[in-house]
Design an enzyme around this catalytic site. Structure first.
Site, PDB file in Angstrom:
ATOM      1  N   CYS A 199       0.808  -1.222   0.000  1.00  0.00           N
ATOM      2  CA  CYS A 199       0.000   0.000   0.000  1.00  0.00           C
ATOM      3  C   CYS A 199       0.839   1.267   0.000  1.00  0.00           C
ATOM      4  O   CYS A 199       0.330   2.346  -0.319  1.00  0.00           O
ATOM      5  CB  CYS A 199      -0.922   0.021   1.209  1.00  0.00           C
ATOM      6  SG  CYS A 199      -1.770  -1.534   1.529  1.00  0.00           S
ATOM      7  N   HIS A 213      -9.262   2.192  -3.049  1.00  0.00           N
ATOM      8  CA  HIS A 213      -7.882   1.998  -2.609  1.00  0.00           C
ATOM      9  C   HIS A 213      -7.117   1.157  -3.634  1.00  0.00           C
ATOM     10  O   HIS A 213      -6.846  -0.016  -3.403  1.00  0.00           O
ATOM     11  CB  HIS A 213      -7.897   1.318  -1.231  1.00  0.00           C
ATOM     12  CG  HIS A 213      -6.557   1.004  -0.663  1.00  0.00           C
ATOM     13  ND1 HIS A 213      -5.400   1.651  -1.052  1.00  0.00           N
ATOM     14  CD2 HIS A 213      -6.179   0.106   0.289  1.00  0.00           C
ATOM     15  CE1 HIS A 213      -4.384   1.162  -0.364  1.00  0.00           C
ATOM     16  NE2 HIS A 213      -4.833   0.221   0.451  1.00  0.00           N
ATOM     17  N   CYS A 216      -1.435   2.801   6.613  1.00  0.00           N
ATOM     18  CA  CYS A 216      -0.991   1.475   7.005  1.00  0.00           C
ATOM     19  C   CYS A 216      -0.632   0.702   5.739  1.00  0.00           C
ATOM     20  O   CYS A 216      -1.118   1.008   4.647  1.00  0.00           O
ATOM     21  CB  CYS A 216      -2.069   0.754   7.800  1.00  0.00           C
ATOM     22  SG  CYS A 216      -3.618   0.439   6.906  1.00  0.00           S
TER      23      CYS A 216
END
Length: 429
Positions: free
Chosen positions: A90, A385, A415
Site C-alpha cells: 500500500c 484503494h 498502514c
C-alpha cells in the site's frame, strides 16, 4: 547538499474506478498515461526535462513489466529517460515520492515525476498448486502410457482458479487477510459496528461534497476509453445517499456473524493512477514553477503484521515529534481509509495514555485528532484503494487541500500490508 529544500509543484490523478467483476477499461500503464498526459501538457517545460520517473505498482501485469518505463515511453519522455518501479504494498505510491524527495534533497536530481498506478480489476487468476503440478507432469509425460497415467490425475477443481488478489491481501506470516487484521484492532480498541458504519457514511458524504463543490477539478483528470468511447470524469464508487440503515443491512465480510468489518465500511477494490512532480529549488527557479507544498520529512515503521492497521501511529508520531510539532500543531491529516475500524483504532491509540506509554514511549497520550482535520474530503472507503496508488494520492490531495483551506502543516500517512506504515510531512508555501 543533503538538506536542499524539496517541493511538490503539481500533480494529477485519474478518477478511481470501482472494479465490477471483470477487467476494467484500463491497465496500470493506461491509467498512468491517462493521468500523466494532461499533467505534462500544462507544464512550462519539455517532457524530457525530467531527470527520472518513479512509479509505484503492486499488481504488475505480464504485458507491462517495469510499468514506470513503459509509461515514460508512452508519455513521450524520451528513450534515454531512466524509470523504475517501486513495490511496498500500500505504500508504493508514497515510496515513489519519498525516493524522489531523498534524491533531490541529496543533490542527485532536480526534477522527478513520481507516481502510483494500480488496476486491481486486472489482478490475475491463479492456478491451484495441484493444477500446476498436474500440468507439469503432463508436460513431462512421454508416450501414450505416461500421458494416460498423468491424465488420470486430473481433478475437476483444477479448472477452478484462485483469485490472485485474494491471496495477495492475505498476510503470508500471520495468514490473516487484511480485513481480519482490522477486526483484531476493532476488538482491541472497542470499535463497534455502528461507529464504523457512521465513519463510512461520513466518508461518502465528504467526497460527494468535494465533487459537488469542484474541489477535485484540478486534481482529477478525465479518462477516455478509446475503444468504446466511454468517458470517466469522477470517482465512481461514491454513494452520496449512503445512510446508516443501508449500511446496517450488510453482513460482516471476514468474521461472521459478529464481526464489525463489512463491505460498506471497508475500502473499495478500485483502479486508478496518480502522479506528482517533485522539484528542487533550482528547478523551480529555472522553469518558473509555483510549488504548492514543501516536502519536509518522511518516516517508515514496521510492526506486527496482525495489527498492521496501526502503522500510521508508529510512523507519524516520531515524524511529527522529530520536527518539533505536537498533535495539535498539525492542521490537516490524510490517513488512508483501509477500513473504518482501522482509522478509528489509530485515533483511539493516539488518545490512549497506556498505549502511548507502552508502545510509543511517550509520557502520556499523544492526543485526539479533530475529525474536522482528518480526511476532510473523504477517503478510500468512498473513492477506493488502488493499492500502489493510494499513498501518492493522499500526499497530492493533502497538498491541494492545505492550499485550498489555508493550512500550514499537514501529514499524509497510511498502514501497509505486511506490517508497515508510511508518513510524510508537508508545509504549505
Amino acid at each position: 547538499m543533503n538538506d536542499r529544500p524539496v517541493y511538490l509543484v503539481d500533480g494529477a490523478r485519474t478518477p478511481f474506478l470501482k472494479a465490477r467483476g471483470g477487467p476494467g477499461p484500463f491497465t496500470p500503464v493506461d491509467l498512468a498515461v491517462q493521468a500523466g498526459r494532461p499533467l505534462l501538457m500544462r507544464q512550462p517545460f519539455a517532457r524530457d526535462a525530467f531527470d527520472l520517473v518513479i512509479l509505484g505498482c503492486v499488481n504488475v501485469i505480464a504485458d507491462e513489466m517495469n510499468p514506470a518505463r513503459v509509461a515514460a515511453l508512452r508519455l513521450g519522455m524520451g528513450e534515454d529517460m531512466v524509470a523504475f518501479t517501486t513495490q511496498i504494498n500500500c505504500g508504493s505510491g508514497m515510496q515513489s515520492i519519498d525516493t524522489a524527495f531523498r534524491y533531490i534533497r541529496e543533490g542527485k536530481q532536480d526534477l522527478i515525476l513520481a507516481g502510483g498506478a494500480e488496476a486491481l480489476s486486472h489482478a490475475p487468476l491463479v492456478l491451484r498448486q495441484g493444477a500446476v503440478e498436474w500440468f507439469a507432469e503432463m508436460n513431462r509425460a512421454r508416450g501414450p502410457v505416461a500421458q494416460a497415467r498423468a491424465m488420470a490425475g486430473l481433478r475437476p477443481d483444477f479448472f477452478k482458479p484462485v483469485i490472485g488478489l485474494e491471496r495477495g491481501l492475505t498476510d503470508p506470516i500471520t495468514t490473516l487477510n487484511m480485513g481480519q487484521t482490522a477486526e483484531v484492532l476493532a476488538h482491541r480498541f472497542g470499535i463497534d459496528r455502528k461507529t464504523a458504519d457512521a465513519y463510512a457514511m461520513d466518508s461518502h458524504h465528504r467526497l460527494a461534497k468535494a465533487q459537488e463543490e469542484g474541489w477535485l477539478d484540478d486534481e482529477v483528470m478525465t479518462a477516455f476509453d478509446s475503444e468504446d468511447g466511454e468517458v470517466y470524469d469522477h470517482d465512481d464508487g461514491v454513494r452520496p445517499d449512503n445512510d446508516m440503515e443501508s449500511l446496517a443491512k450488510l453482513s460482516p465480510a471476514f468474521e461472521k456473524p459478529y464481526g464489525q468489518v463489512t463491505p460498506g465500511n471497508s475500502s473499495q477494490i478500485t483502479d486508478g493512477a496518480s502522479w506528482v512532480i517533485v522539484a528542487s529549488e533550482a528547478a523551480v527557479k529555472e522553469h518558473g514553477l509555483k510549488p504548492i507544498a514543501r516536502i519536509v520529512d518522511s518516516e517508515w515503521a514496521g510492526l506486527d503484521p496482525s495489527v498492521m492497521g496501526l502503522g500510521p501511529v508508529l510512523c507519524a508520531t516520531p515524524l511529527v515529534m522529530r520536527n518539533g510539532y505536537a498533535l495539535d500543531g498539525i492542521d490537516l491529516w490524510e490517513l488512508n481509509e483501509a477500513f473504518a475500524a482501522q482509522v478509528l483504532s489509530c485515533i483511539a491509540a493516539w488518545n490512549d495514555a497506556d498505549f502511548c506509554r507502552d508502545i510509543l514511549g511517550l509520557e502520556g497520550a499523544f492526543g485526539l485528532i479533530d475529525r474536522d482535520r482528518l480526511n476532510v474530503d473523504g477517503g478510500a472507503i468512498s473513492l477506493g484503494h488502488p493499492v500502489g496508488t493510494s499513498g501518492n494520492r493522499i500526499v497530492l490531495h493533502l497538498a491541494n487541500a492545505m492550499k485550498r483551506r489555508g493550512d500550514k502543516i499537514g501529514v499524509a500517512t497510511e498502514c501497509i500490508g505486511g506490517g508497515l506504515g508510511g508518513a510524510m510531512l508537508l508545509e504549505a508555501v
